[in-house]
Design a protein around this motif. Sequence first.
Motif, PDB file in Angstrom:
ATOM      1  N   GLY A  15       0.833  -1.201   0.000  1.00 43.27           N
ATOM      2  CA  GLY A  15       0.000   0.000   0.000  1.00 43.27           C
ATOM      3  C   GLY A  15       0.865   1.248   0.000  1.00 43.27           C
ATOM      4  O   GLY A  15       1.855   1.336  -0.731  1.00 43.27           O
ATOM      5  N   ASP A  16       0.510   2.191   0.856  1.00 43.64           N
ATOM      6  CA  ASP A  16       1.275   3.444   0.932  1.00 43.64           C
ATOM      7  C   ASP A  16       2.317   3.392   2.054  1.00 43.64           C
ATOM      8  O   ASP A  16       2.813   4.420   2.487  1.00 43.64           O
ATOM      9  N   ALA A  17       2.643   2.187   2.495  1.00 40.66           N
ATOM     10  CA  ALA A  17       3.557   2.028   3.627  1.00 40.66           C
ATOM     11  C   ALA A  17       4.970   1.664   3.211  1.00 40.66           C
ATOM     12  O   ALA A  17       5.760   1.209   4.025  1.00 40.66           O
ATOM     13  N   ARG A  49       3.289   4.063   8.984  1.00 36.00           N
ATOM     14  CA  ARG A  49       2.295   3.509   8.055  1.00 36.00           C
ATOM     15  C   ARG A  49       2.362   1.985   8.025  1.00 36.00           C
ATOM     16  O   ARG A  49       1.338   1.316   7.931  1.00 36.00           O
ATOM     17  N   GLY A  50       3.578   1.454   8.084  1.00 35.07           N
ATOM     18  CA  GLY A  50       3.743   0.005   8.085  1.00 35.07           C
ATOM     19  C   GLY A  50       3.111  -0.639   9.304  1.00 35.07           C
ATOM     20  O   GLY A  50       2.433  -1.664   9.205  1.00 35.07           O
ATOM     21  N   GLU A  52       0.640   0.604  11.044  1.00 33.26           N
ATOM     22  CA  GLU A  52      -0.807   0.718  10.865  1.00 33.26           C
ATOM     23  C   GLU A  52      -1.304  -0.325   9.873  1.00 33.26           C
ATOM     24  O   GLU A  52      -2.353  -0.932  10.058  1.00 33.26           O
ATOM     25  N   ARG A  53      -0.538  -0.534   8.807  1.00 36.48           N
ATOM     26  CA  ARG A  53      -0.933  -1.478   7.760  1.00 36.48           C
ATOM     27  C   ARG A  53      -1.008  -2.910   8.291  1.00 36.48           C
ATOM     28  O   ARG A  53      -1.856  -3.689   7.871  1.00 36.48           O
ATOM     29  N   THR A  54      -0.128  -3.262   9.214  1.00 38.53           N
ATOM     30  CA  THR A  54      -0.133  -4.633   9.735  1.00 38.53           C
ATOM     31  C   THR A  54      -1.442  -4.958  10.437  1.00 38.53           C
ATOM     32  O   THR A  54      -1.836  -6.124  10.485  1.00 38.53           O
ATOM     33  N   THR A  56      -4.329  -4.454   9.404  1.00 42.01           N
ATOM     34  CA  THR A  56      -5.351  -4.903   8.457  1.00 42.01           C
ATOM     35  C   THR A  56      -5.186  -6.374   8.090  1.00 42.01           C
ATOM     36  O   THR A  56      -6.069  -6.955   7.481  1.00 42.01           O
TER      37      THR A  56
END
Length: 76
Positions: A15-17, A49-50, A52-54, A56
């Motif tokens: 994504g954006d991470a 961001r990474g 936060e992405r985890t 999901t």
Amino acid sequence: PVVAADRSSLPEVVGDAGLLVPPYDVEAMTDGLRKLLEKTELREMLRQRGLERTRTFTWERTAQGTVSLYRQLLAR
């Protein structure tokens, strides 16, 4: 933070991470790594961001998606 290939499922996962680069472009990969090493703000932003992405990607969500797919296939 991550530098990853912009192919396959990696863009969807990253994504954006992270920074995405062509997989066989050594110069782009080197440039991406250099950016992460030299640009503290970019590195920190992508790190956050990474993390936060985890959130999901959970086993519960994976199981729910698998059950949903099985139900769709059984309904056919």
